[in-house]
Design an enzyme around this catalytic site. Structure first.
Site, short mmCIF file in Angstrom:
data_model
loop_
_atom_site.label_atom_id
_atom_site.label_comp_id
_atom_site.label_asym_id
_atom_site.label_seq_id
_atom_site.Cartn_x
_atom_site.Cartn_y
_atom_site.Cartn_z
N HIS A 1 0.84 -1.23 0.04
CA HIS A 1 0.01 -0.04 0.10
C HIS A 1 0.79 1.35 0.17
CE1 HIS A 1 -3.36 -2.63 1.13
NE2 HIS A 1 -2.68 -3.41 1.85
N LYS B 1 16.95 19.50 -12.25
CA LYS B 1 16.07 18.46 -12.30
C LYS B 1 17.00 17.33 -13.39
CE LYS B 1 11.69 18.44 -12.49
NZ LYS B 1 10.95 17.64 -11.91
N GLU C 1 9.86 6.76 -17.24
CA GLU C 1 8.37 7.14 -17.61
C GLU C 1 7.75 6.52 -18.98
OE1 GLU C 1 8.04 11.26 -14.95
OE2 GLU C 1 9.54 11.05 -16.71
#
Ligand code: ARG
Length: 458
Positions: free
Chosen positions: A154, A281, A288
């Site tokens: 979870h 970044k 992705e």
């Protein structure tokens, strides 16, 4: 060139002709189409349907079509499909004799034969790439057999595991995909040629020999089934979808585990991209995209199933739509496997960050409950007692180890004496030593099994 038209008075509508053509995409079947044609011509020779001189002229012609295909296929006019393209080129080389390569042969069987051959080759390539990826994961896993990290359920820290255990989880699924591809290959590798349009052939073709020539394991035993069914293609794209799904899950894990807030891994610079605005970044685009492209491969499954469900038995032009789903699934999975293997190979593991995250004592609450149960306290009661310890520790801001010490000291002195070892992270992961557990030896076995399944040794 059209392969038909004897009873037509004019040309097809221009827009319809473009709509009807599959050459822009089925040209990818050229090698397979020519291999099948050469084998068929040889089989025609063996059964006496063609004289030896014609067989060798046709064979040489077909070989030349393949040789010249690079430049011709790009400049070729507007052939209907790869099958008519080959026939037309062959005609340019051997004249009317080209038609003899088609005695009793239908494009219905040609199309499905070429696709089966293509899928077979694609499977071999994808299995190699899957094996490369599994090997890369196993290498990382072997380097981290004793490296604790949190295991999650979870998305909440659950119990400590090791990098070896985590790697083996991913390697195991991919190894099954490798096996599944092998299963699909077996069912795809059956020869349809000799089916004619749907009813079989009246020629005394030695289909077994034809199958051997083309590397098929056997021959189809029902011509109508052979020209109609695309179950092998549906199975292929389904297996691709599972494979891509496994990669997507691995990508998802790595995306957040490599986020600065977690810092378990650094992704190789060569597989990340920068931001046009934010100079700090390093974005996990490779991962992705692997995750995102799962949508394409899933779509291929839907395409195949939707395509097949409404067509009656026998070849229908709908089936021409099978190829792009197959090509797209194979291309997407193949590229994703290569990129994923590169990411895994270049992954830098930060054991300290993983260990820090795995060191919350609450993650050993379940182990403590099991230990209490082994002292005779029924497990549900033990579970409740440890729950109370966790609540107390949180309330008083005391370490769980200390609270546990106080709460078990009187009733379970033997356990109280073992608490230090129970709360030792390395011992805790080593304790799960039954097959399938986090203990280094168990993870080593799982990694070796995955590697063996993909036929590799490192
Ligand atoms: N281009 C067709 C396909 O990909 C080949 C078979 C066409 N056969 C026919 N009878 N129209 O399925």
């Amino acid at each position: 060139m059209k392969l038909w038209g004897g009873n037509y008075s004019g040309d097809p509508d221009r827009e319809f002709w473009e709509f009807n053509r599959s050459f822009p995409f089925d040209r990818r079947l050229l090698r397979e189409e020519i291999a099948a044609s050469r084998a068929y011509v040889a089989a025609l020779g063996r059964c006496g349907a063609l004289p030896a001189a014609d067989v060798s002229a046709l064979d040489r012609g077909l070989e030349r079509v393949l040789r010249e295909a690079g430049e011709l296929a790009t400049s070729a006019g507007d052939p209907e499909d790869v099958h008519s393209y080959v026939e037309e080129r062959l005609g340019a080389i051997v004249g009317d004799l080209a038609g003899q390569a088609h005695i009793a042969r239908s494009r219905n069987e040609q199309a499905v034969t070429a696709l089966r051959l293509w899928i077979r080759t694609a499977i071999d390539g994808l299995r190699e790439r899957t094996a490369d990826l599994v090997a890369a994961i196993v290498r990382q896993g072997r380097g981290g057999l004793d490296a604790p990290m949190p295991g999650y359920t979870h998305t909440r820290a659950a119990e400590p595991i090791t990098l070896g255990h985590f790697a083996a989880a991913h390697a195991s699924g991919l190894a099954r995909d490798f096996e599944r591809l092998g299963d699909v290959r077996r069912r795809a590798n059956v020869l349809p040629l000799g089916s004619g349009a749907l009813a079989g052939t009246a020629l005394a073709l030695d289909r077994e020999a034809l199958a051997r020539d083309l590397g098929f394991d056997g021959v189809s035993l029902n011509a109508l089934d052979a020209v109609t069914d695309r179950d092998f293609a549906a199975e292929f794209v389904s297996t691709c979808a599972l494979l891509q799904t496994h990669m997507a899950r691995l990508a998802e894990d790595l995306i957040w585990m490599s986020a600065p807030e977690f810092g378990f891994f650094s992704l190789p610079d060569t597989y990340t991209t920068g931001s046009s605005l934010m100079p700090q970044k390093k974005n996990p685009d490779a991962l992705e995209l692997i995750r995102g492209k799962a949508a394409r491969v899933d779509a291929a499954v839907v395409r195949m199933l939707a395509l097949m469900k409404g067509v009656p038995t026998g070849y229908q032009k709908d089936l021409q739509e099978d190829k792009e789903a197959v090509f797209d699934a194979a291309d997407t999975v193949g590229a994703s496997l290569g990129v994923m293997a590169g990411v895994i190979g270049g992954l830098v593991v930060h054991r300290d960050a993983m260990r820090r995250a795995a060191s919350q004592p609450e993650m050993l609450a379940a182990s403590l409950a099991v230990a209490l149960a082994r002292e005779g306290l029924p497990f549900r009661k033990a579970h409740g007692l440890v729950g109370a310890m966790v609540a107390e520790a949180q309330k008083t801001k005391k370490p769980l180890r200390e609270v546990a010490g106080t709460m078990v000291a009187k009733d379970y002195p033997a356990l109280a004496a073992r608490l230090d070892s129970l709360f030792d992270l390395d011992r805790a992961v080593a304790a799960k030593a039954a097959p399938g557990g986090t203990a280094p030896e168990a993870a080593r076995v799982a990694l070796a099994a995955a590697l063996r399944a993909v036929g590799r040794e490192i």
